[in-house]
Write an enzyme that holds these catalytic residues in place. Structure first.
Site, PDB file in Angstrom:
ATOM      1  CD1 TRP A 189      -9.153  37.520  47.939  1.00 22.99           C
ATOM      2  CD2 TRP A 189      -7.742  38.043  46.277  1.00 22.99           C
ATOM      3  NE1 TRP A 189      -9.866  37.517  46.750  1.00 22.99           N
ATOM      4  CE2 TRP A 189      -9.032  37.833  45.713  1.00 22.99           C
ATOM      5  CE3 TRP A 189      -6.685  38.373  45.426  1.00 22.99           C
ATOM      6  CZ2 TRP A 189      -9.273  37.948  44.348  1.00 22.99           C
ATOM      7  CZ3 TRP A 189      -6.926  38.487  44.061  1.00 22.99           C
ATOM      8  CH2 TRP A 189      -8.216  38.282  43.536  1.00 22.99           C
ATOM      9  CD  GLU A 230      -9.150  40.379  50.782  1.00 19.35           C
ATOM     10  OE1 GLU A 230      -9.856  41.250  50.231  1.00 19.35           O
ATOM     11  OE2 GLU A 230      -7.899  40.399  50.774  1.00 19.35           O
ATOM     12  CE  LYS A 232     -13.619  39.686  44.237  1.00 19.11           C
ATOM     13  NZ  LYS A 232     -12.560  40.230  43.372  1.00 19.11           N
ATOM     14  CG  ASP A 263     -12.549  44.011  50.076  1.00 18.27           C
ATOM     15  OD1 ASP A 263     -13.563  44.679  49.763  1.00 18.27           O
ATOM     16  OD2 ASP A 263     -11.445  44.165  49.526  1.00 18.27           O
ATOM     17  CG  HIS A 266     -13.848  40.799  48.525  1.00 16.29           C
ATOM     18  ND1 HIS A 266     -12.669  40.138  48.794  1.00 16.29           N
ATOM     19  CD2 HIS A 266     -13.558  41.698  47.560  1.00 16.29           C
ATOM     20  CE1 HIS A 266     -11.699  40.643  48.031  1.00 16.29           C
ATOM     21  NE2 HIS A 266     -12.220  41.587  47.291  1.00 16.29           N
ATOM     22  CG  HIS A 290      -8.558  44.726  52.454  1.00 19.17           C
ATOM     23  ND1 HIS A 290      -8.015  43.922  51.476  1.00 19.17           N
ATOM     24  CD2 HIS A 290      -7.561  44.943  53.347  1.00 19.17           C
ATOM     25  CE1 HIS A 290      -6.755  43.663  51.766  1.00 19.17           C
ATOM     26  NE2 HIS A 290      -6.459  44.270  52.897  1.00 19.17           N
ATOM     27  CG  ASP A 298     -14.312  43.626  44.826  1.00 22.16           C
ATOM     28  OD1 ASP A 298     -14.244  44.675  45.495  1.00 22.16           O
ATOM     29  OD2 ASP A 298     -13.353  42.853  44.676  1.00 22.16           O
ATOM     30  CG  ASP A 300     -11.743  47.120  44.494  1.00 17.43           C
ATOM     31  OD1 ASP A 300     -11.806  47.034  45.722  1.00 17.43           O
ATOM     32  OD2 ASP A 300     -11.589  46.137  43.747  1.00 17.43           O
ATOM     33  CG  ASP A 330      -8.352  46.266  48.222  1.00 22.50           C
ATOM     34  OD1 ASP A 330      -7.806  46.762  47.225  1.00 22.50           O
ATOM     35  OD2 ASP A 330      -8.590  45.053  48.331  1.00 22.50           O
TER      36      ASP A 330
END
Length: 422
Positions: A189, A230, A232, A263, A266, A290, A298, A300, A330
């Site tokens: 990523w 990955e 985003k 993810d 993302h 993820h 994002d 997290d 993640d």
């Protein structure tokens, strides 16, 4: 009646209720052994790493918020925290390591110079824990990423630096997989993108494609290492354009037989990753997840048992994709006890998969194909109040880990004994 006896009694009742729907709960608990969740090391220290003393984040679209006491300050701290987490979780886990967490022994080693020796102690630690490893190149928080570009950089010196870093990380990942006897997933990523509207989107993407080709020129046996890329939608400082978009990486993965990493933080808030899995697996062999909890972007947050996580798990289980999907977490929350964040988040993901496995999928598909959509909807609603918790508690009991809220007291004691003294 003791607590253990109550758990067993509740399970026997739940077992009968699920059996009435055609679900064998004993078989489901055995199937849970197929789920191995990769624990992200960066939750222990807020994505700081150990390249330099007191390393902290610097740019690249990554942000951990909060300053809760007990942050890991050394590799020994990280491993102690992870060992505590592993002791509180049922089922199988893996370690997901970023390159900035190398065991550099106080030596300043730039990222284009890292070697297997800087990660051998991690391999040995995983071997001692009986777990596998996954690995990530760290293309952020570095002077050569200060302008927002790494593999897509138009600065040739910087671009070659990051190509070499990724190439070395892939070699290290292959050695991790070889020594541990389980394939290491190496994920790439990068934060590359533009804060404001760029003109040459195509130019940056051509450079990224070239860099990936160069970094991945060496083929490693898949029993040792598997590549993932990955995407985003945007990041801080890259709001207008992200070079590695979903379309870019999906195309690259399909063309080059790589894993696509999805993810669920993302994408645009209205996009649902659970809906992407079956589409992706029509064109690529495997998918890396993820799993996180975005709130508006994002951000997290710690994973919780919500509808999005449940759909992800259900899509995997309903389509028998367990062997084709690798699950990693993640998130990095520095505002609460970091060990607690791990345990809550991992257990939430595991619960989602257990709920999915307790679903009478065959019966639901039969209703769907017969056009009995009312009956399908009714069945899905009734499943929400089935005694899943009794099966989960019995699973934890079988795995010899704390049942229910019992893990809270254990984490509080660890905070008192260990975290508060850092």
């Amino acid at each position: 009646m003791s607590k253990t006896e109550l758990i067993k009694k509740a399970y026997e009742i739940a077992k009968e209720q699920y059996a009435a729907l055609g679900v064998d709960t004993d078989a489901v608990l055995k199937k849970m052994s197929e789920l191995a969740i990769s624990l992200h090391c960066w939750q222990t220290d807020d994505v700081g790493g150990f390249e330099t003393p007191d390393a902290t984040l610097s740019g690249g679209g990554i942000q951990a918020t909060g300053n809760y006491p007990g942050k890991a300050k050394s590799i020994a701290d990280v491993r102690a925290d992870l060992e505590k987490v592993l002791a509180l979780l049922p089922g199988k886990q893996r370690l997901n390591l970023h390159a900035i967490y190398g065991d550099f022994q106080g030596e300043l080693v730039d990222r284009d110079q890292i070697q297997v020796k800087h990660f051998q102690s991690w391999i040995d630690w995983c071997k001692s824990q009986g777990i596998g490893m996954d690995f990530n190149a760290s293309c952020f928080s570095h002077p050569k990423a200060a302008d927002g570009f790494t593999l897509a950089s138009k600065n040739e010196e910087n671009r070659k630096f990051w190509v070499e870093h990724v190439a070395r990380c892939r070699a290290i990942a292959a050695e991790m997989g070889k020594q541990l006897g389980t394939p290491c997933v190496h994920n790439t990523w990068i934060p590359d993108g533009s804060k404001d509207v760029p003109v040459d989107r195509n130019g940056y993407r051509k450079i990224l494609m070239k860099s990936l080709d160069e970094a991945m020129a060496v083929d490693y046996p898949k029993e040792y290492m598997k590549d993932a890329v990955e995407s985003k939608v945007f990041g801080i400082g890259a709001e207008a354009m992200t070079v590695g978009s979903h379309e870019f990486y999906m195309g690259y993965a399909m063309k080059n037989n790589k894993m696509i990493c999805l993810d669920n933080g993302h994408f645009h808030p209205t996009e649902v990753v659970g809906d992407k899995i079956s589409s992706c697996l029509l064109y690529v062999d495997e998918v890396l997840l993820h799993v996180t909890r975005p709130i508006r972007w994002d951000s997290d947050h710690v994973v919780t048992l919500n509808e999005e996580i449940q759909l992800i798990a259900s899509e995997i289980v309903r389509n028998d994709f367990m062997s084709r999907v690798k699950v990693g977490l993640d998130f990095f929350d520095a505002s609460i006890n970091r060990i607690g964040a791990y345990v809550v988040g991992t257990r939430a993901a595991q619960k989602a998969f257990l709920i999915a496995m307790l679903e009478p999928t065959k019966s639901l598909i039969e209703l769907e194909e017969a056009g009995q959509n009312f009956e399908r909807l009714a069945m899905l609603e009734e499943l929400k109040t089935m005694p899943f918790a009794a099966v989960w508690d019995y699973y934890c009991l079988q795995e010899n880990v704390p049942v229910g809220i019992d893990y809270i007291a254990e984490i509080q004691q660890y905070e008192k004994d260990v975290l508060s003294k850092r």
